[in-house]
Design an enzyme around this catalytic site. Structure first.
Site, short mmCIF file in Angstrom:
data_model
loop_
_atom_site.label_atom_id
_atom_site.label_comp_id
_atom_site.label_asym_id
_atom_site.label_seq_id
_atom_site.Cartn_x
_atom_site.Cartn_y
_atom_site.Cartn_z
N GLY A 138 15.09 -22.73 100.85
CA GLY A 138 16.07 -23.13 101.85
C GLY A 138 16.72 -21.92 102.49
N GLY A 163 23.45 -19.82 106.30
CA GLY A 163 23.98 -18.95 107.33
C GLY A 163 23.89 -17.48 106.98
CB VAL A 175 17.59 -20.53 98.12
CG1 VAL A 175 17.31 -20.83 96.66
CG2 VAL A 175 19.10 -20.44 98.37
CG ASP A 219 29.56 -26.52 103.12
OD1 ASP A 219 29.71 -27.40 103.99
OD2 ASP A 219 28.64 -25.69 103.15
#
Length: 420
Positions: free
Chosen positions: A46, A49, A53, A159
């Protein structure tokens, strides 16, 4: 937070949805094949910003891991945020939170080594459509359990979104504490910058007010609504999505099980003080739901009471009529039967306390309060008492005497015959 490079002037958006590769143009380079001489880098999992990963292999411990590699050349604020993320995630130990194994810097590349979760994230799962209510309830209880553990350590995730919920073989896990905040600690967010993903921000985050654990509860409520409907509750541009929740409350679908529906309404309340804690959410969803009977309306209760009173009054009137009938009176005092004798063929006289000629279908019964009740079940009349030989002989003697006294005036009835 830096956005995509557009020409020669980078921009700083107020909201970031983390869609696509929103990384600085100068940081878009691949990591080395092996990091820190130990972690063999594999495929990309993934992109965020400020980091990417990868799946990796720990050559020392011989296990698969996930490694988060930050971009190079970060400013001082970003370096401070990375250090805080490492500290926060290292302090959390819960089976529903992705575990942190190691951290460090390889040259000028900071990295975090974390638990590898095999499976898709919730955002990917929702591309196939909504989830059943029972599955959403279980998902909510498990994620609320993890949040309760995080909040107990005075940490706010800030988040929560479907992309940060990983669906492993043993259940969901929360990941990415990149902008998590410790309560009562120094903020590292730039002035006037709202952190988080616009579609899942709590109203107090949009308004720029101080936030706490209630903001995570609100975000979890929006995630669960999206799981039920398959659509974001507040779609649109980041600004439209963020401000929409200030104008209306989220819409909870009709027909949901009672515990889930009521909990979602409370989780997405506009005021943070009205929302339950994560621990309360877990408890409310885990407790067995006992349906409550609707109260009887006052008018109906009064009607039932009036009907009961009329029935009681009617029974009392009927009982009084039966007890005061002329044929229910006790036998005349002057007509006492001869002791031990009964006229042949005559019925046995009932006790004085019972009317002599009640209908065959009427029975009087005593009650503990001293009243009586009336039933209409047929009751057989008692059999005639047997006549002994001594009583028969006495009857013959009496009959003879009566005939000898008044032959011309007719026979005289025996006093033992009761009734008219």
């Amino acid at each position: 937070m830096l956005g995509e490079h557009d020409g020669d002037s980078p921009t700083s958006p107020r909201f970031s949805l983390d869609i696509g590769d929103a990384r600085p143009w100068w940081a878009r380079d691949e990591p080395p094949e092996v990091i820190a001489g130990r972690y063999e880098v594999g495929g990309l999992i993934g992109t965020g910003g400020t980091a990417r990963v990868y799946q990796a292999y720990d050559q020392r411990l011989r296990r698969d891991v996930a490694i988060k590699v930050y971009d190079r050349g970060a400013v001082a604020v970003e370096r401070l945020r990375r250090a805080r993320e490492k500290t926060i995630q290292a302090s959390i130990d819960h089976p529903r939170v992705v575990a942190l194994f190691d951290s460090g810097t390889d040259g000028d590349r900071p990295y975090l080594v974390m638990q590898l979760v095999h499976g898709e994230n919730l955002a990917q799962r929702l591309l196939a459509g909504p989830l059943p209510a029972a599955e959403v309830t279980e998902l909510a209880a498990r994620l609320a359990d993890a949040l309760a553990h995080v909040h107990d350590r005075r940490i706010v995730h800030r988040d929560l979104k479907p992309a940060n919920v990983l669906l492993g073989g043993d259940g969901p896990l929360i990941t990415d504490f990149g902008i998590a905040h410790e309560l009562e600690s120094t903020h590292v967010t730039g002035s006037g910058l709202v952190t988080g993903t616009a579609a899942y921000l709590a109203p107090e985050q949009v308004a720029g007010e101080p936030i706490g654990p209630a903001a995570d509860v609100y975000a979890l409520g929006l995630i669960l609504l999206e799981c039920l409907t398959g659509e974001r509750e507040f779609p649109g541009t980041p600004a439209e999505s963020a401000t929409a929740r200030l104008n209306r409350s989220p819409r909870v679908p009709a027909g949901l099980p009672a515990p889930l529906a009521s909990v979602l309404e409370r989780m997405t309340a506009l005021e943070p003080a009205r929302r339950p804690t994560a621990a309360e959410v877990m408890r409310l969803l885990r407790e067995p739901h006992v349906p409550t009977l609707a109260p009887v309306p006052v008018r109906r209760r009064r009607r039932l009471a009036a009907a009961g009173g009329l029935a009681t009054a009617a029974a009392a009137v009927l009982l009084g009529v039966l007890l005061t009938r002329p044929d229910a009176a006790a036998p005349d005092a002057g007509r006492e039967p001869v002791g031990g004798s009964v006229t042949p063929g005559s019925p046995v006289q009932p006790p004085p306390s019972v009317p002599a000629t009640l209908p065959a279908s009427t029975v009087l019964m005593g009650s503990p309060q001293g009243g009586a009740s009336v039933t209409s079940e047929p009751v057989a009349a008692p059999p005639p008492a047997p006549v002994t030989s001594g009583a028969a002989h006495s009857e013959k003697a009496e009959s003879g005497k009566a005939k000898g006294k008044t032959r011309g005036n007719g026979p005289v009835k025996g006093k033992g015959q009761g009734g008219p």
